[in-house]
Design a protein around this motif. Structure first.
Motif, PDB file in Angstrom:
ATOM      1  N   PHE A  26      42.445 113.630  22.933  1.00  0.00           N
ATOM      2  CA  PHE A  26      42.456 112.172  23.050  1.00  0.00           C
ATOM      3  C   PHE A  26      41.440 111.665  22.043  1.00  0.00           C
ATOM      4  O   PHE A  26      40.255 112.006  22.124  1.00  0.00           O
ATOM      5  N   SER A  27      41.919 110.849  21.090  1.00  0.00           N
ATOM      6  CA  SER A  27      41.067 110.537  19.950  1.00  0.00           C
ATOM      7  C   SER A  27      41.268 109.122  19.442  1.00  0.00           C
ATOM      8  O   SER A  27      42.262 108.450  19.749  1.00  0.00           O
ATOM      9  N   ASP A  28      40.307 108.669  18.623  1.00  0.00           N
ATOM     10  CA  ASP A  28      40.272 107.333  18.041  1.00  0.00           C
ATOM     11  C   ASP A  28      40.160 107.513  16.531  1.00  0.00           C
ATOM     12  O   ASP A  28      39.234 108.169  16.044  1.00  0.00           O
ATOM     13  N   TYR A  29      41.093 106.930  15.785  1.00  0.00           N
ATOM     14  CA  TYR A  29      41.135 107.150  14.338  1.00  0.00           C
ATOM     15  C   TYR A  29      39.919 106.600  13.607  1.00  0.00           C
ATOM     16  O   TYR A  29      39.600 107.055  12.510  1.00  0.00           O
ATOM     17  N   GLN A  30      39.218 105.620  14.186  1.00  0.00           N
ATOM     18  CA  GLN A  30      38.072 105.024  13.504  1.00  0.00           C
ATOM     19  C   GLN A  30      36.748 105.664  13.921  1.00  0.00           C
ATOM     20  O   GLN A  30      35.715 105.429  13.304  1.00  0.00           O
TER      21      GLN A  30
ATOM     22  N   LEU B 197      39.187 102.922  20.888  1.00  0.00           N
ATOM     23  CA  LEU B 197      38.142 102.196  21.602  1.00  0.00           C
ATOM     24  C   LEU B 197      38.139 100.730  21.170  1.00  0.00           C
ATOM     25  O   LEU B 197      38.387 100.418  19.996  1.00  0.00           O
ATOM     26  N   ASN B 198      37.862  99.845  22.127  1.00  0.00           N
ATOM     27  CA  ASN B 198      38.033  98.415  21.838  1.00  0.00           C
ATOM     28  C   ASN B 198      37.022  97.857  20.829  1.00  0.00           C
ATOM     29  O   ASN B 198      37.212  96.766  20.307  1.00  0.00           O
ATOM     30  N   PHE B 199      35.945  98.599  20.548  1.00  0.00           N
ATOM     31  CA  PHE B 199      34.982  98.092  19.561  1.00  0.00           C
ATOM     32  C   PHE B 199      35.260  98.647  18.158  1.00  0.00           C
ATOM     33  O   PHE B 199      34.459  98.441  17.241  1.00  0.00           O
ATOM     34  N   HIS B 200      36.374  99.347  17.988  1.00  0.00           N
ATOM     35  CA  HIS B 200      36.811  99.800  16.666  1.00  0.00           C
ATOM     36  C   HIS B 200      38.035  98.971  16.258  1.00  0.00           C
ATOM     37  O   HIS B 200      39.145  99.239  16.714  1.00  0.00           O
ATOM     38  N   PRO B 201      37.860  97.964  15.413  1.00  0.00           N
ATOM     39  CA  PRO B 201      38.919  96.975  15.164  1.00  0.00           C
ATOM     40  C   PRO B 201      40.208  97.496  14.552  1.00  0.00           C
ATOM     41  O   PRO B 201      41.273  96.916  14.779  1.00  0.00           O
ATOM     42  N   TRP B 202      40.152  98.565  13.758  1.00  0.00           N
ATOM     43  CA  TRP B 202      41.408  99.025  13.153  1.00  0.00           C
ATOM     44  C   TRP B 202      41.956 100.291  13.804  1.00  0.00           C
ATOM     45  O   TRP B 202      43.006 100.817  13.407  1.00  0.00           O
ATOM     46  N   ALA B 203      41.289 100.796  14.839  1.00  0.00           N
ATOM     47  CA  ALA B 203      41.744 102.031  15.484  1.00  0.00           C
ATOM     48  C   ALA B 203      43.097 101.847  16.168  1.00  0.00           C
ATOM     49  O   ALA B 203      43.983 102.703  16.053  1.00  0.00           O
ATOM     50  N   GLU B 204      43.258 100.735  16.874  1.00  0.00           N
ATOM     51  CA  GLU B 204      44.538 100.507  17.566  1.00  0.00           C
ATOM     52  C   GLU B 204      45.690 100.303  16.584  1.00  0.00           C
ATOM     53  O   GLU B 204      46.750 100.919  16.743  1.00  0.00           O
ATOM     54  N   PRO B 205      45.538  99.437  15.552  1.00  0.00           N
ATOM     55  CA  PRO B 205      46.630  99.310  14.569  1.00  0.00           C
ATOM     56  C   PRO B 205      46.992 100.642  13.919  1.00  0.00           C
ATOM     57  O   PRO B 205      48.171 100.922  13.672  1.00  0.00           O
ATOM     58  N   ALA B 206      45.990 101.478  13.643  1.00  0.00           N
ATOM     59  CA  ALA B 206      46.273 102.788  13.047  1.00  0.00           C
ATOM     60  C   ALA B 206      47.078 103.650  14.010  1.00  0.00           C
ATOM     61  O   ALA B 206      48.037 104.324  13.612  1.00  0.00           O
ATOM     62  N   ALA B 207      46.713 103.626  15.286  1.00  0.00           N
ATOM     63  CA  ALA B 207      47.451 104.395  16.295  1.00  0.00           C
ATOM     64  C   ALA B 207      48.888 103.910  16.398  1.00  0.00           C
ATOM     65  O   ALA B 207      49.831 104.711  16.461  1.00  0.00           O
ATOM     66  N   VAL B 208      49.058 102.600  16.391  1.00  0.00           N
ATOM     67  CA  VAL B 208      50.412 102.024  16.422  1.00  0.00           C
ATOM     68  C   VAL B 208      51.211 102.505  15.216  1.00  0.00           C
ATOM     69  O   VAL B 208      52.376 102.914  15.331  1.00  0.00           O
ATOM     70  N   GLY B 209      50.582 102.488  14.030  1.00  0.00           N
ATOM     71  CA  GLY B 209      51.271 102.889  12.806  1.00  0.00           C
ATOM     72  C   GLY B 209      51.658 104.355  12.784  1.00  0.00           C
ATOM     73  O   GLY B 209      52.774 104.707  12.387  1.00  0.00           O
ATOM     74  N   VAL B 210      50.753 105.226  13.208  1.00  0.00           N
ATOM     75  CA  VAL B 210      51.066 106.655  13.215  1.00  0.00           C
ATOM     76  C   VAL B 210      52.228 106.931  14.160  1.00  0.00           C
ATOM     77  O   VAL B 210      53.135 107.718  13.850  1.00  0.00           O
TER      78      VAL B 210
END
Length: 284
Positions: free
Chosen positions: A128-132, A164-177
């Motif tokens: 379980f990981s966060d890209y940022q 994590l919610n304090f990493h602004p581009w982590a969620e968009p990156a996850a969506v993209g992958v």
């Protein structure tokens, strides 16, 4: 008639007696529940304003005891109490004949999930990981350059999203992958690798352009990818991964589960090796 009357009288007496016994048992359970809640409140220094409730009090598989759950301000705490109400143990009751990590793996959905390595591998690693997350990038390097190379076809590896919610581009990156993965698994892993290896160059403003760059040379239909990314069509999967992670104890990244055994943080290769070797030895 007297004989029948005696039978009915005995039957009625039995009902009254059984009702009394049930009532007495219920009162005993209530008394035990109150005693346990009061004791735990003092033991754990729980504020008077926090609610403590006993749930699911029932006979334990351990003879001479009952077990239940204390809900402490919404947080579950298992307990075991002797039938006479004198002794208690706080914690989960575990069956020593059952693999303690099997239930953890049963909570992690892997069907349809992209994976590296043989499907019948003896050891399954779920990340379980966060890209940022910089620690996730460090763990990525350990996993790719040491763990997966060292163990080859002995392990199967899966990646789950936990931005994590304090990493602004982590969620968009996850969506993209995940959008890339909807088209083909090769593109999924290529983009997964690209984002981690180019983490320092990605920003909230250029994340989409960087994902495009990472998909160069793949067979991904970019129009379909953009539609998926722009409309966040894989966001539900991201949220599902996060909820799943929370149910198995993930509260930060990275977190790894090796056949259900949790390793938190960017640990050195030796820490992964000790668990994997143990699991391989157990599988023989």
């Amino acid at each position: 008639m007297k004989r029948y009357g005696s039978i009915w009288l005995g039957f009625f007496a039995a009902l009254v007696c059984s009702g009394w016994l049930l009532s007495a048992a219920a009162k005993a359970d209530d008394d035990a529940s109150k005693k346990i809640a009061d004791y735990y409140r003092r033991r754990a220094n729980v504020p008077p304003t926090a609610q403590i409730e006993v749930k699911d009090l029932q006979a334990s598989k351990i003879k001479g005891a009952k077990q239940g759950i204390l809900m402490v301000a919404g947080r579950p705490v298992g307990f075991l109490v002797s039938d006479d109400g004198k002794y208690a143990v706080f914690g989960d009751v575990e069956d020593l004949s059952v693999d303690p990590f099997k239930k953890t793996m049963e909570k992690i959905a892997l069907k349809g999930q992209a994976g590296k390595g043989p499907k019948d591998a003896k050891v399954v690693i779920v990340e379980f990981s966060d890209y940022q997350c910089p620690f996730c990038s460090r763990a990525y390097t350990t996993m790719e350059t040491q763990v997966l190379k060292e163990y080859g076809d002995k392990v199967r590896f899966y990646h789950k999203e936990f931005p994590l919610n304090f990493h602004p581009w982590a969620e968009p990156a996850a969506v993209g992958v995940l959008c890339a993965g909807q088209q083909n698994e090769e593109a999924y892993w290529k983009l997964y690798n690209f984002v981690f290896t180019n983490q320092k160059d990605i920003t909230p403003q250029n994340v989409k352009d960087k994902l495009h760059e990472g998909l160069q040379g793949t067979k991904v239909d970019m129009a379909k990818f953009d539609d998926c990314f722009d409309n966040k069509k894989t966001l539900d999967k991201v949220k599902s991964d996060m909820a799943e992670g929370q149910t198995v104890g993930v509260n930060g990244t990275p977190a790894f589960f090796i056949n259900g055994r949790m390793i938190s943080g960017a640990q050195p290769f030796e820490n992964f090796k000790s668990v994997i070797d143990d699991e391989l030895a157990r599988s023989k």
